[in-house]
Design a protein around this motif. Structure first.
Motif, PDB file in Angstrom:
ATOM      1  N   ALA A  90       0.972  -1.255   0.115  1.00 61.42           N
ATOM      2  CA  ALA A  90       0.288  -0.035  -0.157  1.00 61.42           C
ATOM      3  C   ALA A  90       0.815   1.460  -0.145  1.00 61.42           C
ATOM      4  CB  ALA A  90      -1.061   0.105   1.170  1.00 61.42           C
ATOM      5  N   GLU A  91       1.882   1.290   0.695  1.00 64.78           N
ATOM      6  CA  GLU A  91       2.778   2.477   0.885  1.00 64.78           C
ATOM      7  C   GLU A  91       3.504   2.579  -0.589  1.00 64.78           C
ATOM      8  OE1 GLU A  91       4.822   5.444   3.164  1.00 64.78           O
ATOM      9  OE2 GLU A  91       3.069   4.398   3.030  1.00 64.78           O
ATOM     10  N   GLU A  92       4.040   1.450  -1.283  1.00 60.63           N
ATOM     11  CA  GLU A  92       4.546   1.352  -2.542  1.00 60.63           C
ATOM     12  C   GLU A  92       3.525   2.191  -3.484  1.00 60.63           C
ATOM     13  OE1 GLU A  92       6.890   1.070  -6.054  1.00 60.63           O
ATOM     14  OE2 GLU A  92       7.550   1.183  -3.841  1.00 60.63           O
ATOM     15  N   ARG A  93       2.243   1.629  -3.524  1.00 59.27           N
ATOM     16  CA  ARG A  93       1.104   2.320  -4.263  1.00 59.27           C
ATOM     17  C   ARG A  93       1.223   3.984  -4.059  1.00 59.27           C
ATOM     18  NH1 ARG A  93      -1.086  -2.821  -3.660  1.00 59.27           N
ATOM     19  NH2 ARG A  93      -2.291  -2.103  -1.942  1.00 59.27           N
ATOM     20  N   ARG A  94       1.133   4.321  -2.922  1.00 61.51           N
ATOM     21  CA  ARG A  94       1.087   5.659  -2.624  1.00 61.51           C
ATOM     22  C   ARG A  94       2.486   6.383  -3.034  1.00 61.51           C
ATOM     23  NH1 ARG A  94       2.578   9.464   1.575  1.00 61.51           N
ATOM     24  NH2 ARG A  94       3.700   7.959   2.378  1.00 61.51           N
ATOM     25  N   LEU A  95       3.471   5.907  -3.011  1.00 65.73           N
ATOM     26  CA  LEU A  95       4.585   6.561  -3.364  1.00 65.73           C
ATOM     27  C   LEU A  95       5.108   6.507  -4.613  1.00 65.73           C
ATOM     28  CD1 LEU A  95       6.530   6.067  -0.156  1.00 65.73           C
ATOM     29  CD2 LEU A  95       5.268   8.205  -0.606  1.00 65.73           C
ATOM     30  N   GLU A  96       4.651   5.395  -5.441  1.00 65.65           N
ATOM     31  CA  GLU A  96       5.097   5.005  -6.812  1.00 65.65           C
ATOM     32  C   GLU A  96       5.203   6.313  -7.685  1.00 65.65           C
ATOM     33  OE1 GLU A  96       4.913   1.270  -9.581  1.00 65.65           O
ATOM     34  OE2 GLU A  96       2.898   2.030  -8.699  1.00 65.65           O
ATOM     35  N   LYS A  97       6.138   6.439  -8.556  1.00 65.30           N
ATOM     36  CA  LYS A  97       6.171   7.343  -9.701  1.00 65.30           C
ATOM     37  C   LYS A  97       6.599   6.274 -10.885  1.00 65.30           C
ATOM     38  CE  LYS A  97       7.679  11.101  -6.555  1.00 65.30           C
ATOM     39  NZ  LYS A  97       8.773  12.178  -6.147  1.00 65.30           N
ATOM     40  N   PRO A  98       5.713   6.217 -11.600  1.00 62.44           N
ATOM     41  CA  PRO A  98       5.738   5.208 -12.767  1.00 62.44           C
ATOM     42  C   PRO A  98       7.125   5.883 -13.740  1.00 62.44           C
ATOM     43  CG  PRO A  98       3.553   5.422 -12.379  1.00 62.44           C
ATOM     44  CD  PRO A  98       4.268   6.439 -11.496  1.00 62.44           C
ATOM     45  N   ILE A  99       7.822   4.970 -14.328  1.00 62.06           N
ATOM     46  CA  ILE A  99       8.506   5.699 -15.358  1.00 62.06           C
ATOM     47  C   ILE A  99       8.427   4.845 -16.609  1.00 62.06           C
ATOM     48  CG2 ILE A  99      10.147   6.675 -13.464  1.00 62.06           C
ATOM     49  CD1 ILE A  99      11.922   4.204 -14.357  1.00 62.06           C
ATOM     50  N   ALA A 100       9.120   4.912 -17.591  1.00 62.74           N
ATOM     51  CA  ALA A 100       9.140   4.340 -18.989  1.00 62.74           C
ATOM     52  C   ALA A 100      10.289   4.407 -19.413  1.00 62.74           C
ATOM     53  CB  ALA A 100       7.975   4.443 -19.744  1.00 62.74           C
ATOM     54  N   PRO A 101      11.418   3.689 -19.293  1.00 55.12           N
ATOM     55  CA  PRO A 101      12.765   4.248 -19.671  1.00 55.12           C
ATOM     56  C   PRO A 101      12.974   3.294 -21.023  1.00 55.12           C
ATOM     57  CG  PRO A 101      12.691   2.160 -18.245  1.00 55.12           C
ATOM     58  CD  PRO A 101      11.344   2.811 -18.071  1.00 55.12           C
ATOM     59  N   ARG A 102      13.576   4.201 -22.090  1.00 54.82           N
ATOM     60  CA  ARG A 102      13.899   3.527 -23.298  1.00 54.82           C
ATOM     61  C   ARG A 102      15.046   2.575 -23.291  1.00 54.82           C
ATOM     62  NH1 ARG A 102      15.299   8.864 -23.937  1.00 54.82           N
ATOM     63  NH2 ARG A 102      17.431   8.157 -24.728  1.00 54.82           N
ATOM     64  N   ASP A 103      14.881   1.541 -24.218  1.00 55.39           N
ATOM     65  CA  ASP A 103      15.659   0.352 -24.371  1.00 55.39           C
ATOM     66  C   ASP A 103      17.185   0.828 -24.517  1.00 55.39           C
ATOM     67  OD1 ASP A 103      13.531  -1.297 -24.485  1.00 55.39           O
ATOM     68  OD2 ASP A 103      13.644  -1.846 -26.456  1.00 55.39           O
ATOM     69  N   ASP A 104      17.358   2.067 -24.967  1.00 59.79           N
ATOM     70  CA  ASP A 104      18.906   2.547 -24.893  1.00 59.79           C
ATOM     71  C   ASP A 104      19.619   3.171 -23.710  1.00 59.79           C
ATOM     72  OD1 ASP A 104      17.405   4.649 -25.369  1.00 59.79           O
ATOM     73  OD2 ASP A 104      18.726   5.571 -26.873  1.00 59.79           O
ATOM     74  N   GLN A 105      18.481   3.103 -22.872  1.00 58.31           N
ATOM     75  CA  GLN A 105      19.137   3.988 -21.503  1.00 58.31           C
ATOM     76  C   GLN A 105      19.486   2.870 -20.546  1.00 58.31           C
ATOM     77  OE1 GLN A 105      15.365   6.124 -20.799  1.00 58.31           O
ATOM     78  NE2 GLN A 105      16.771   7.880 -20.868  1.00 58.31           N
ATOM     79  N   PHE A 106      19.822   3.521 -19.323  1.00 53.94           N
ATOM     80  CA  PHE A 106      20.720   2.706 -18.290  1.00 53.94           C
ATOM     81  C   PHE A 106      19.634   2.770 -16.754  1.00 53.94           C
ATOM     82  CE2 PHE A 106      23.622   2.906 -21.311  1.00 53.94           C
ATOM     83  CZ  PHE A 106      24.399   1.890 -21.349  1.00 53.94           C
ATOM     84  N   ILE A 107      19.696   1.947 -16.201  1.00 56.38           N
ATOM     85  CA  ILE A 107      18.992   2.376 -14.632  1.00 56.38           C
ATOM     86  C   ILE A 107      20.496   2.552 -13.819  1.00 56.38           C
ATOM     87  CG2 ILE A 107      17.805   1.183 -12.834  1.00 56.38           C
ATOM     88  CD1 ILE A 107      16.060   1.569 -15.375  1.00 56.38           C
ATOM     89  N   TYR A 108      20.526   3.569 -13.174  1.00 49.05           N
ATOM     90  CA  TYR A 108      21.406   4.061 -12.221  1.00 49.05           C
ATOM     91  C   TYR A 108      20.888   3.723 -10.633  1.00 49.05           C
ATOM     92  CZ  TYR A 108      24.110   6.887  -8.989  1.00 49.05           C
ATOM     93  OH  TYR A 108      25.053   7.257  -8.115  1.00 49.05           O
ATOM     94  N   THR A 109      22.039   2.958 -10.181  1.00 52.35           N
ATOM     95  CA  THR A 109      21.698   2.691  -8.615  1.00 52.35           C
ATOM     96  C   THR A 109      22.735   3.066  -7.810  1.00 52.35           C
ATOM     97  OG1 THR A 109      22.262   0.343  -8.775  1.00 52.35           O
ATOM     98  CG2 THR A 109      19.987   0.842  -9.220  1.00 52.35           C
ATOM     99  N   LYS A 110      22.605   3.670  -6.749  1.00 52.43           N
ATOM    100  CA  LYS A 110      23.699   3.875  -5.622  1.00 52.43           C
ATOM    101  C   LYS A 110      23.269   2.977  -4.383  1.00 52.43           C
ATOM    102  CE  LYS A 110      25.853   7.559  -3.306  1.00 52.43           C
ATOM    103  NZ  LYS A 110      25.970   9.156  -2.852  1.00 52.43           N
TER     104      LYS A 110
END
Length: 311
Positions: A90-110
């Motif tokens: 429920a908290e995830e649904r409240r805070l979720e910000k949907p994105i739609a990355p392109r195939d040529d992009q990268f997911i950055y994580t820290k």
């Protein structure tokens, strides 16, 4: 595909697998030997600290102290592991910000990882930054405990477990009742009319955990994974846990059936005791005869256009 050729090409400079990782690999090999050959092959991309999220043989209810209002005395209320996981959804649904990355992009994580020897000693902190190709068509650059490496592109027919390509993730159902079946039947058509069996659950919970460790998921998939995890037979709630920064929380741990790599319990997912928001993970790692208590948390994530680009 020639598996021996892949084995010879494996990066010999990679750090050795932990005991838990070896156990999971042996279990997966055993399971694979029991199944008919699948047309899809598993890619040889590194599995960096795949989470072994959490849950056991029956839903366990614990009594947790919850503050009412400022100045009032605390009260207690029964909270189950399923309640925590559904609250996290429920908290995830409240805070979720949907994105739609392109195939040529990268997911950055820290990711921030803190390790302390179980027998006592100084705490060491690692800051791992990674750039993962959205569709696997470009080299990814990943870091684990300070060890960095380039990951080759996917070859035709290669995939990972659980899926990492955005196109494959989008195909997974966001219905919590269907998601475990889809993960069980990853290499074929999902048979939603075939009920889950007891020996299906250990690896399904591992796949659910792997999804939850991903920094970015298609809309609705993370909340579905939390709710699906709540249905895994056997959930153990661990009150009084803390995250990497010492914030109070509730732990969720999977304790698998005898003979599985999780028979003694897997990693612990930590959630905020009031909001049920996910805070991070606690685990143990063995290296060089030393056991380390490990805390990890996701500090940042974003979609970027190239490796080494930061949000």
């Amino acid at each position: 595909m020639n598996e021996l050729k892949l084995l010879r090409e494996w990066d010999a400079d990679a750090p050795p697998l932990t005991d838990a990782a070896r156990a999971r690999a042996r279990f997966r090999l055993h399971q694979a030997m029991r199944e008919p050959a699948a047309p899809t092959t598993i890619g040889r991309r590194p599995l960096l600290r795949v989470a072994v999220a959490a849950v056991a043989a029956a839903t366990v209810t614990a009594t947790v102290v919850v503050a009412q209002n400022a100045g009032s005395s605390p009260r207690t209320q029964p909270v189950s592991a399923a309640t925590v996981l559904r609250g996290a959804a429920a908290e995830e649904r409240r805070l979720e910000k949907p994105i739609a990355p392109r195939d040529d992009q990268f997911i950055y994580t820290k990711e921030i990882i803190k390790e302390t020897p179980v027998g006592g000693g100084p705490t060491k902190t690692y800051v791992d930054e990674s750039w993962n190709s959205v569709d696997g068509s470009k080299k990814s650059y990943v870091s684990e405990l300070g060890y960095t490496q380039w990951v080759p592109v996917f070859q035709p027919g290669q995939t990972t477990v659980p899926p990492s390509k955005w196109s494959e993730l989008k195909q997974l159902p966001t219905d919590p009742a269907k998601l475990p079946i889809a993960l069980r039947d990853l290499f074929g058509r999902a048979d939603y009319d075939r009920p889950m069996k007891a020996d299906d659950w250990p690896m399904v919970q591992s796949h659910l955990s792997g999804l939850l460790r991903k920094a970015v998921l298609p809309k609705g998939l993370r909340s579905a994974a939390y709710e699906a995890l709540a249905t895994v037979p056997g959930i153990k709630l661990l009150p009084g846990r803390t995250d990497a920064d010492g914030r109070p929380g509730l732990g969720i741990q999977y304790v698998g059936p005898p003979g599985t790599p999780w028979a003694d319990g897997g990693a612990v997912l930590v959630f905020d005791a009031k909001t049920y928001q996910y805070l991070g993970m606690r685990d143990q790692r063995r290296a060089g005869g030393t056991t380390y208590e490990q805390w990890s948390t996701l500090a940042a994530n974003a979609v970027v256009d190239r490796v080494m680009q930061r949000p």
